[in-house]
Each structure stands twice: as C-alpha cells, then as structure tokens.
Design a protein around this motif. Sequence first.
Motif, mmCIF file in Angstrom:
data_model
loop_
_atom_site.group_PDB
_atom_site.id
_atom_site.type_symbol
_atom_site.label_atom_id
_atom_site.label_comp_id
_atom_site.label_asym_id
_atom_site.label_seq_id
_atom_site.Cartn_x
_atom_site.Cartn_y
_atom_site.Cartn_z
ATOM 1 N N GLY A 200 20.877 36.500 -35.366
ATOM 2 C CA GLY A 200 19.422 36.169 -35.183
ATOM 3 C C GLY A 200 18.593 36.871 -33.852
ATOM 4 N N ASP A 201 17.086 36.590 -34.117
ATOM 5 C CA ASP A 201 16.653 37.211 -33.190
ATOM 6 C C ASP A 201 16.362 36.297 -31.974
ATOM 7 O OD1 ASP A 201 15.835 39.081 -34.996
ATOM 8 O OD2 ASP A 201 13.984 38.109 -35.791
ATOM 9 N N ILE A 202 16.576 35.137 -31.779
ATOM 10 C CA ILE A 202 16.259 34.273 -30.824
ATOM 11 C C ILE A 202 17.423 34.112 -30.149
ATOM 12 C CG2 ILE A 202 15.403 32.093 -29.712
ATOM 13 C CD1 ILE A 202 13.516 32.149 -32.445
ATOM 14 N N GLY B 201 28.886 29.283 -38.851
ATOM 15 C CA GLY B 201 28.315 30.733 -39.451
ATOM 16 C C GLY B 201 28.970 31.161 -40.757
ATOM 17 N N THR B 202 29.332 31.948 -41.278
ATOM 18 C CA THR B 202 29.613 32.339 -42.585
ATOM 19 C C THR B 202 31.137 32.426 -42.597
ATOM 20 O OG1 THR B 202 29.420 35.007 -42.213
ATOM 21 C CG2 THR B 202 27.765 33.614 -43.559
ATOM 22 N N VAL B 203 32.001 32.090 -43.264
ATOM 23 C CA VAL B 203 33.327 32.095 -43.466
ATOM 24 C C VAL B 203 33.695 33.589 -43.905
ATOM 25 C CG1 VAL B 203 35.562 31.210 -44.534
ATOM 26 C CG2 VAL B 203 33.689 29.689 -44.152
ATOM 27 N N PHE B 204 34.694 34.179 -43.233
ATOM 28 C CA PHE B 204 35.138 35.454 -43.407
ATOM 29 C C PHE B 204 36.704 35.279 -43.403
ATOM 30 C CE2 PHE B 204 34.111 35.347 -38.872
ATOM 31 C CZ PHE B 204 35.191 36.032 -38.084
ATOM 32 N N SER B 205 37.333 36.127 -44.065
ATOM 33 C CA SER B 205 38.685 36.271 -44.072
ATOM 34 C C SER B 205 39.249 37.759 -43.852
ATOM 35 C CB SER B 205 39.311 35.682 -45.388
ATOM 36 O OG SER B 205 38.865 34.428 -45.542
ATOM 37 N N THR B 206 40.645 37.899 -43.433
ATOM 38 C CA THR B 206 41.307 39.115 -43.371
ATOM 39 C C THR B 206 43.031 38.769 -43.505
ATOM 40 O OG1 THR B 206 41.594 41.100 -41.969
ATOM 41 C CG2 THR B 206 41.733 39.050 -40.716
ATOM 42 N N ILE B 207 43.635 39.760 -43.659
ATOM 43 C CA ILE B 207 45.340 39.682 -43.568
ATOM 44 C C ILE B 207 45.652 39.788 -42.239
ATOM 45 C CG2 ILE B 207 47.259 40.814 -44.604
ATOM 46 C CD1 ILE B 207 45.232 39.487 -46.610
ATOM 47 N N PRO C 37 20.946 21.826 -28.396
ATOM 48 C CA PRO C 37 21.946 22.591 -29.196
ATOM 49 C C PRO C 37 21.448 24.080 -29.482
ATOM 50 C CG PRO C 37 21.293 20.671 -30.375
ATOM 51 C CD PRO C 37 20.353 20.634 -28.987
ATOM 52 N N PRO C 38 22.480 24.839 -29.714
ATOM 53 C CA PRO C 38 22.184 26.140 -30.151
ATOM 54 C C PRO C 38 21.446 26.075 -31.668
ATOM 55 C CG PRO C 38 24.414 25.976 -29.944
ATOM 56 C CD PRO C 38 23.945 24.520 -29.631
ATOM 57 N N GLY C 39 20.659 27.150 -31.854
ATOM 58 C CA GLY C 39 20.010 27.209 -33.152
ATOM 59 C C GLY C 39 20.522 28.505 -33.996
#
Length: 165
Positions: free
Chosen positions: A69-71, A157-163, A44-46
């Motif tokens: 990430g770097d890897i 991942g982080t949650v991000f929002s937009t209109i 699984p991806p890290g």
Amino acid sequence: MFVLKKAVRAFYGQFLKGNPALSAADRDDFGLPQLDTAYSPVPPPGNQATAKHRPLGDHLLELDIEIIGDILPDAKASDYGFRVYWGILPQGGASVEAATGPKRELMKAPSGGEELPFSRFTRRKREVFDFAESDRGKTVSFCIRLENAKGQAGPWGTVFSTIIP
C-alpha cells in the motif's frame, strides 16, 4: 560559562525528562519541553503485509516481510509489528488424525489466515523459520497481518505457500 550551563541542562534534561513531579514553570526554568498529556491512541493498522520467501538451507526458510500500500503506518507509532501465521500441509493431504493431533497439521490448503494454526509476532522485516527435519518436502502456508502494540490487527494479507526445503 555558556558551555557549562548547556551541559548541566542536558544532564538534568535526561535525568528529569519524564518526571511528573516537575511543574510547567520548573520545566520552563530548566529549558525542558512540556509533557504531552493529551491521549493520542495508536489506530489499528490499515495496510496489508506480505513476504517474499527463500530457502536458507535444510528445513530453513527466510521471509522478507513488506507492507502493501501507499500509506505507511504512523511514524510516531513505531511499535507496529507483524503477526506471521502459518500451517503445514503434509504430502498427499492430511488425515483427520493428523489434523487433530498435537502437531495440528492442515487438512486442506487454507483459503484465509484464520485457518492457520500457528502464529509468531515480530518487529523485524526478515524472519527465519526453522522447521523440524520431519517437515522437509511438506507445503507450508503463510499469512501476515500488521499489529499495533495493543494487539489490534490490520486486514489479512494474502495466503502464500512454499515447500519446506
């Protein structure tokens, strides 16, 4: 003669490439590589994934997905993709009726990807979302995870929002 022999080997190489009936000696005679019979699972991806968003027009948003990430994921495992989760928060918040209706709008801003009701799998780094005309001006939240071909997901991942334009 050598050119003809090389062309015939190339033709048979493509024709017989994955044939399991060929023995190891036959493969050597044809100049074909030996089949790799060792099982090598795709882990699984890290890494996490995120995206930059930009409006394309009325109710159209484009996400430019990138891996954090770097890897980077294993190059041999080219079947990694992205699972994009999203949900819409109506203007002024949601009522209980709106959140339980067929559209499943959010009742509050999500704190994690598991709270987002919709998802889409893609292998593209750019994904376009076409929302309904009635969703213009509403807030949409996104969260992205890397996935391998077996559906095993990496970290959120982080949650991000937009209109929605």
